[in-house]
Design a protein around this motif. Sequence first.
Motif, short mmCIF file in Angstrom:
data_model
loop_
_atom_site.label_atom_id
_atom_site.label_comp_id
_atom_site.label_asym_id
_atom_site.label_seq_id
_atom_site.Cartn_x
_atom_site.Cartn_y
_atom_site.Cartn_z
N TYR A 591 0.83 -1.21 0.00
CA TYR A 591 0.00 0.00 0.00
C TYR A 591 0.86 1.26 0.00
CZ TYR A 591 -3.73 -3.28 0.98
OH TYR A 591 -4.63 -4.33 0.89
N GLU A 593 1.50 3.31 -2.37
CA GLU A 593 0.90 4.44 -3.07
C GLU A 593 0.00 5.25 -2.13
OE1 GLU A 593 -1.90 5.36 -7.01
OE2 GLU A 593 -1.14 3.34 -6.63
N ASN A 596 2.30 7.09 0.40
CA ASN A 596 3.02 8.22 -0.20
C ASN A 596 2.10 9.43 -0.40
OD1 ASN A 596 5.49 6.91 -0.29
ND2 ASN A 596 5.10 6.03 -2.32
N LYS A 597 0.84 9.17 -0.71
CA LYS A 597 -0.11 10.27 -0.90
C LYS A 597 -0.32 11.05 0.40
CE LYS A 597 -2.80 8.58 -4.84
NZ LYS A 597 -4.13 8.09 -5.28
N ASN A 600 2.60 13.59 0.36
CA ASN A 600 2.87 14.46 -0.80
C ASN A 600 2.58 15.91 -0.50
OD1 ASN A 600 3.75 12.35 -2.33
ND2 ASN A 600 1.82 12.04 -3.44
#
Length: 606
Positions: A591, A593, A596-597, A600
């Motif tokens: 997971y 992704e 990382n969001k 960001n």
Amino acid sequence: MSSKQFQSVAAMIAHRVQATPDVEAYYYPDTNDEWQTMLWKEAGVRIRSIAGGLRALGIEIEDRCAILCSTRVEWVLIDLGINSSGGATTTIYPSSTAEDCAFIINDSGTRILFAEDEAQVDKIMDVKDDLPNLEKIVLIDGRTRGNPFVLSLSDLEELGTKRDQENPKEYLQRVEAITPQDLATLIYTSGTTGTPKGVELIQDCWIFEAEAMCNLGFLTPADKQFLWLPLSHVFGKVLEVSSIRIGIPTAIDGRIDKIGENLQLLQPTFVAAVPRIFEKLYNKIVSTAQEGSAIKYRIFKWGLEVGQEVSLLGQRGSEPKGLLRLKAAMADLLVFSKIKEKLGGQLKFFISGSAPLSPDIASFFHAAGVLILEGYGLTESGAASFVNSPNDFKFGTVGKRLPGVEYKLAADDSEILLKGRGIMRGYYNRPDATDAALVDGWLHTGDIGKVDADGFLQIVDRKKDLIKTSGGKYVAPQKLEGKLKSLCPFVSQVIVHGDKRNFCSMLITLDEEHLKNWAEKAGLSDASYETLCKKPEIKTILQTYIDQLNQPLASYETIKKFAILPQDFSIDTGELTPSMKVKRKVVEQKYAEILNKFYNSSLSTI
């Protein structure tokens, strides 16, 4: 009895069979799901026959024989048969893939494999060409289908009986030839990271563990154990040998979906389990109470408040008196007796191990009159190194050291170091890994701990799991994960993330049963798990509990963002080990992704 009386597990089981032949040893379900009883003398006959069959196949001292099977009485008999032939048991989880099985079989040098059923045989036959050292598969259940490479367990036992008749002195001669330093068990680590390593546990490891549990004195032949844990795991194995040393009758059935039914049917006095079982039971109890009428829920909460008062007294070694005693009796009648009845009505305590147990959940059950004794150990330390006892316990700790266990905390980081007879001989064929783990005879556990003035050990976290934020602050994720599970009955699994990040975040999976109950009340009974996870109402509910979690925490520990994952973790999908521990790195990679969001557009300072 001297701790050095027995030279081996084989000698210990031979003594038990001779000392109490007509006493009940094991209970087990037959093919019709009817529970049967096996006396020690009956167990002894089968163990001796299996040992004889293995000797007939050429098994010598320390030769490896693997067991690929779920928890059932045959697993114990085969394990003891292997040890009584002088061989060493290699354990393989039945959920293992063919490739994982092949790795363990080859790495361990296994000569004989015991397979539970035809499906397991087929799995091994698919990779047979890659197994040059495997000589025979022994099938526990099913038909050999004319395969000359496969021998049925009953045929092996017949072979052993014949061998015994032809060589009546050979069995005891082999048992007497086994030394305390000979290999007894080769257990491959679950592999939360990296390639699994074979942990070598010698005969004396198990003799020590069995004697230590016996000397603690809180388990006796008058007890009754229900054993469902994976016997491929060290936790199950230590319970197996302890029950032999003490003479405890044990009911064996590894079917997880039968645990609740078996508790009521078997009425054990103690059961060992991993924390996930207690978390699910906790969620079930709380959700059932919430689903009842308003007055019943008020009675439940009142009973729990009374129970907590009684629990606090019990933790200090006192008992309720006067009005509190009357209130406790009423709370037991109206609330807690129903919970205890669901657990069989005779339960003295649970034993928890393998992963950290939330102290809040331990306190909840104690308030309900159900004591959970948490212990601590590693595969590399023969399972039990520290344990709480019924008359000497503290929630949030793993108890005091077992007699004969030496420990110290590393000066630089408080890593727990262990020494004693229960410690592994090393990692099989991995001298570099052995040298890294065993330094001057001390096992480096990888766990960070602290010991209070009374000698109780508290596990802070795994050394590798400690989070160091980009601001240089250390966070112990397991503490936060356990706390949220105790606060929120919706939660199934939690991962706290934040290493080298500027704040901490969470990945959460939901308890399907609790979620289903909520969905029915919301008129969404036909919605899937994934659909429900996306409902803004669910996120709002979780945010409320996370706010409660955050309230007493330092700013750098608080959870700033979280996500609800579309499915729960499982062994099959790779996020859980067979002993139900979360593979943290696997989850974070899977997971990445989502994680990382979170960062960001993260806050510049925390």
